[in-house]
Design an enzyme around this catalytic site. Structure first.
Site, PDB file in Angstrom:
ATOM      1  N   PRO A  81      90.291  17.399  92.385  1.00  0.00           N
ATOM      2  CA  PRO A  81      91.118  17.941  93.470  1.00  0.00           C
ATOM      3  C   PRO A  81      91.788  19.241  93.054  1.00  0.00           C
ATOM      4  CG  PRO A  81      91.648  15.625  93.020  1.00  0.00           C
ATOM      5  CD  PRO A  81      90.797  16.113  91.897  1.00  0.00           C
ATOM      6  N   GLU A  82      91.644  20.284  93.860  1.00  0.00           N
ATOM      7  CA  GLU A  82      92.365  21.527  93.638  1.00  0.00           C
ATOM      8  C   GLU A  82      93.238  21.763  94.870  1.00  0.00           C
ATOM      9  OE1 GLU A  82      90.542  24.506  91.451  1.00  0.00           O
ATOM     10  OE2 GLU A  82      88.997  23.205  90.641  1.00  0.00           O
ATOM     11  N   LYS A 111      99.496  21.354  94.445  1.00  0.00           N
ATOM     12  CA  LYS A 111      98.681  20.142  94.450  1.00  0.00           C
ATOM     13  C   LYS A 111      99.514  18.889  94.747  1.00  0.00           C
ATOM     14  CE  LYS A 111      96.147  21.485  90.599  1.00  0.00           C
ATOM     15  NZ  LYS A 111      95.115  21.104  89.606  1.00  0.00           N
TER      16      LYS A 111
END
Ligand SMILES: [Zn+2]
Length: 259
Positions: A2-3, A51
């Site tokens: 995940p970015e 994030k």
């Protein structure tokens, strides 16, 4: 992995599913917050900062469900939640219409709504935020001239939202190795703007691309392409796990295009 773009998209999906609806079930599986029950609260808004994700419920004096996906986390919604193994579940939220399940979240905590932003006050400018400040990000990036470029790009206190894929791709685009000191960056404002452009273009895409080509195998310049020819010059792409000092992250670069 995940970015920032993944988190932004996750926030949008949670917003569509939950905002304005009343929670009919709130099951927190993290020991410290296992007794928290937000059933009966209305979901007010869903925010992403870098994030980090926040689901705010119960009005101004209510609660904020703060989560971070880290390496493997995800929020699944509706039909996606059917086959989740129980041991991976960190939180279940249900409304009359749907359910959202937080799986393998690296961070899950229930905060006071009024103070929830304290959890992200250490972050640099948010690449996908409305308050994105490129000049501040560029100044932060150059603060320590000797610091390896990839490491600086990954530091969420410098700018928030870059993960390992974008860090490697940005190094390729500016022609520097991931280990090159940031003092070699000729135009810091340009690299942070490129970071913003990359995440912005991908914020609503499922298939991330940095080359502009979304076809499988053509979507990235160097990330994950060890042993394959550079798209620009044909030189074999190299990789090293130790290139980014202090973190267990793998780096990819073209030995000819990146100095
Ligand atoms: Zn090359």
């Amino acid at each position: 992995m995940p970015e920032g773009d993944t988190v932004y998209r996750t926030a949008a999906r949670l917003r569509d599913a939950l905002v304005g609806r009343t929670l009919t079930r709130c099951d927190v599986r993290v020991p410290k917050f296992a007794t928290v029950d937000l059933t009966g609260c209305v979901v007010d808004e869903v925010l992403s900062r870098g994030k980090h994700l926040f689901i705010r419920v119960g009005g101004q004096s209510g609660a904020s469900i703060h989560s971070h996906l880290k390496m493997d986390g995800a929020w699944l919604i509706g039909g996606q939640t059917r086959r989740v193994p129980e041991f991976k579940v960190r939180i279940i939220l249900e409304t009359a219409e749907t359910r959202a399940v937080g799986v393998d979240l690296g961070v899950l905590e229930i905060l006071d709504r009024e103070h929830d932003m304290a959890a992200v006050e250490h972050l640099g400018p948010d690449l996908l935020g409305q308050d994105w400040e490129p000049r501040v990000a560029a100044t932060n990036l150059m603060a320590d001239p000797e610091r390896p470029l990839a490491e600086a790009l990954l530091d969420q206190r410098v700018l928030a939202g870059v993960g390992n894929v974008y860090a490697n791709e940005l190094c390729f685009i500016v022609g520097l190795r991931p280990t090159a000191p940031v003092s070699r960056v000729k135009d810091p404002l340009r690299i942070v703007q490129r970071a913003r452009d990359m995440l912005w273009l991908n914020r609503s895409r499922v298939n991330r691309t940095t080359t502009g080509d979304t076809r499988p195998g053509r979507d990235l310049w160097v990330y994950g392409r060890v042993g394959r020819p550079c798209r620009r010059c044909g030189t074999t792409i190299e990789s090293d796990r130790a290139q980014t000092s202090g973190t267990d992250r793998i780096s990819f670069w073209c030995p000819s295009c990146q100095t």
